[in-house]
Design an enzyme around this catalytic site. Structure first.
Site, PDB file in Angstrom:
ATOM      1  N   HIS A 229       0.843  -1.168   0.031  1.00  0.00           N
ATOM      2  CA  HIS A 229      -0.020  -0.083   0.159  1.00  0.00           C
ATOM      3  C   HIS A 229       0.748   1.437  -0.086  1.00  0.00           C
ATOM      4  O   HIS A 229       2.062   1.221   0.552  1.00  0.00           O
ATOM      5  CB  HIS A 229      -0.878  -0.220   1.333  1.00  0.00           C
ATOM      6  CG  HIS A 229      -1.889  -0.952   1.102  1.00  0.00           C
ATOM      7  ND1 HIS A 229      -2.976  -1.191   2.092  1.00  0.00           N
ATOM      8  CD2 HIS A 229      -2.467  -1.857   0.307  1.00  0.00           C
ATOM      9  CE1 HIS A 229      -3.748  -2.110   1.535  1.00  0.00           C
ATOM     10  NE2 HIS A 229      -3.485  -2.497   0.651  1.00  0.00           N
TER      11      HIS A 229
ATOM     12  N   GLU B 116       0.877   3.875   1.968  1.00  0.00           N
ATOM     13  CA  GLU B 116       1.384   4.300   3.344  1.00  0.00           C
ATOM     14  C   GLU B 116       2.820   3.473   3.536  1.00  0.00           C
ATOM     15  O   GLU B 116       3.624   4.022   4.159  1.00  0.00           O
ATOM     16  CB  GLU B 116       0.485   3.996   4.332  1.00  0.00           C
ATOM     17  CG  GLU B 116      -0.836   4.885   4.416  1.00  0.00           C
ATOM     18  CD  GLU B 116      -1.932   4.076   3.447  1.00  0.00           C
ATOM     19  OE1 GLU B 116      -1.624   3.222   2.433  1.00  0.00           O
ATOM     20  OE2 GLU B 116      -3.288   4.174   3.904  1.00  0.00           O
TER      21      GLU B 116
ATOM     22  N   GLU C 106     -16.322   0.702 -25.732  1.00  0.00           N
ATOM     23  CA  GLU C 106     -16.033   1.361 -27.059  1.00  0.00           C
ATOM     24  C   GLU C 106     -16.917   1.160 -28.137  1.00  0.00           C
ATOM     25  O   GLU C 106     -16.521   1.238 -29.347  1.00  0.00           O
ATOM     26  CB  GLU C 106     -14.517   0.801 -27.314  1.00  0.00           C
ATOM     27  CG  GLU C 106     -13.529   1.338 -26.335  1.00  0.00           C
ATOM     28  CD  GLU C 106     -12.106   1.450 -26.694  1.00  0.00           C
ATOM     29  OE1 GLU C 106     -11.979   2.014 -27.757  1.00  0.00           O
ATOM     30  OE2 GLU C 106     -10.988   1.113 -26.142  1.00  0.00           O
TER      31      GLU C 106
ATOM     32  N   ALA D 285     -26.263   1.500 -27.124  1.00  0.00           N
ATOM     33  CA  ALA D 285     -27.696   1.618 -26.863  1.00  0.00           C
ATOM     34  C   ALA D 285     -28.002   0.647 -25.533  1.00  0.00           C
ATOM     35  O   ALA D 285     -28.724   1.039 -24.659  1.00  0.00           O
ATOM     36  CB  ALA D 285     -28.625   1.415 -28.071  1.00  0.00           C
TER      37      ALA D 285
END
Ligand SMILES: NC(=O)c1ccc[n+]([C@@H]2O[C@H](COP(=O)([O-])OP(=O)(O)OC[C@H]3O[C@@H](n4cnc5c(N)ncnc54)[C@H](OP(=O)(O)O)[C@@H]3O)[C@@H](O)[C@H]2O)c1
Length: 371
Positions: free
Chosen positions: A44, A46, A286, A293
């Site tokens: 991570h 941190e 894409e 639609a």
């Protein structure tokens, strides 16, 4: 926080299923540690920033774009690591909705007597990880619908030719978006007409998972999307009854997923859930026109990004074919729109307004049975 966000943005698309997070450790006005979530989500941000800061972390301020985790995963919780490093103050961009965190990281810091400020550049921080947040809170990825069209709203000429609608600058931007997305999705019509690669062709870029929606296995297996070399796989979604035939037809390099049908083809909501289950946080549709639609009608598109090229065709394929809103009142509303020049084109972006759409489309079966 802006710098922490910039660090996180660099890693967007590489950290799923974890969020992309940036962290700075600041001592006496000087940055002594920097970190961003690594590829695959670990370590991570941190952890890396604290490692770089070393002893300088004692009494310092940590600025982190996303709430530090509070649960024991493969590594100890980041909130605990900040406490143990002697951090005096923590500034957080936004909270983490993940059930094992959801405020617990903040509570852990405050219980340890650390001054903790939450909500700095909150909207920007949330937006950067809208994919992760959508997956955790709604069980589906965040979805962008990208199309390139002429000024009269055509995405291809009448003979199917669409090379190229938009300018090189717009196409470069799309490659950057591919890098930031976990998956891109196209319909069978696009694979047949365009034979696209759907890879990210930027230096140092990384390919997204490519998803082809083809209920009847119409796509020739020779198309590039099934054959090319790429670190990322291609996934073919087809009707459940065709799964075994698809495995034979497209070979081992293509992952096959069977889906139920909806009134418009394959059930796209199920596809979204399946992708989320596979750790996909952010997808880009894409095209083409029919898939656009269906996805809009299914209520799974969160944002649209339409490139308007300064050309007029006068005929050809409409950008969105089959949504069929009968009146202006029933048109799908798009909010928070922005317009920017990209090369010769205009890029119009906006967020789909979900609640208004639901009420506007209520009972309109020509638009969507499922919206
Ligand atoms: N300018 C641009 O940005 C852009 C981008 C992409 C494509 N294009 C152009 O668009 C054209 C292709 O568009 P298109 O509308 O013909 O094809 P499409 O939207 O790419 O694919 C539609 C097909 O996908 C399959 N499908 C399966 N489930 C579906 C679902 N739930 N909803 C919709 N489709 C589903 C259907 O085929 P089955 O029934 O066989 O499953 C359907 O006919 C090409 O000319 C291409 O060049 C332009």
């Amino acid at each position: 926080m802006r710098e922490a966000l910039a660090l996180a943005r660099e890693m967007l698309g590489l950290t799923s299923p974890n969020p992309a997070v940036g962290c700075l450790i600041v001592r006496d006005g000087r940055v002594v540690g920097r970190g961003a979530t690594a590829r695959g989500g670990r370590p991570h941000a941190e952890t890396q920033a604290l490692a770089e800061a070393g002893e300088h972390a004692r009494g310092a301020t940590a600025i982190v774009s996303f709430e530090p985790c509070a649960h024991q995963g493969q590594t100890p919780p980041c909130a605990r690591a900040l406490i143990e490093a002697g951090i005096a103050r923590v500034v957080i961009g936004c909270t983490d909705p993940y059930p094992a965190v959801r405020g617990r990281g903040i509570a852990m810091l405050r219980r340890a007597g650390i001054e903790t400020v939450v909500g700095v550049l909150e909207q920007d921080c949330r937006r950067l990880n809208e994919g992760f947040i959508m997956r955790v809170t709604r069980g589906r990825p965040f979805a962008l619908l990208k199309l390139a069209m002429t000024l009269d709203g055509r995405i291809a000429a009448a003979n199917g030719d669409s090379h190229w609608v938009s300018s090189p600058a717009s196409r470069r931007l799309v490659h950057q978006w591919r890098r930031e997305c976990d998956a891109v999705i196209v319909g069978a019509g696009t694979v047949i007409a365009d034979n696209p690669r759907l890879t990210c062709r930027l230096p140092g870029g990384r390919d997204p998972l490519r998803v082809v929606v083809d209920s009847r296995l119409r796509c020739p297996p020779e198309q590039r999307v099934f054959r090319q070399r790429s670190a990322a796989p291609t996934l073919l979604a087809t009707a459940a009854e065709h799964v075994r035939r698809a495995q034979r037809r497209y070979g081992e390099r293509t992952t096959i997923v069977g889906l139920p049908r909806s009134s418009r083809g394959l059930d796209l909501k199920r596809l979204m859930r399946e992708l989320a289950r596979r750790g996909v946080c952010r997808v880009m549709f894409e095209g083409g026109a029919h898939l656009a639609a269906s996805a809009l009608a299914a209520g799974i598109i969160d944002r649209v990004a339409f490139f308007l090229a300064p050309k007029i065709l006068g005929s050809g394929m409409p950008a969105v074919d089959g949504l069929s809103a009968a009146t202006m009142r029933r048109a799908l509303p798009v909010a928070a729109t922005t317009a920017q020049a990209v090369g010769d084109d205009w890029l119009i972006q906006g967020d789909i307004v979900t609640d208004r759409r639901r009420s506007a489309f209520a009972g309109d079966r020509s638009v969507s049975a499922s919206a």
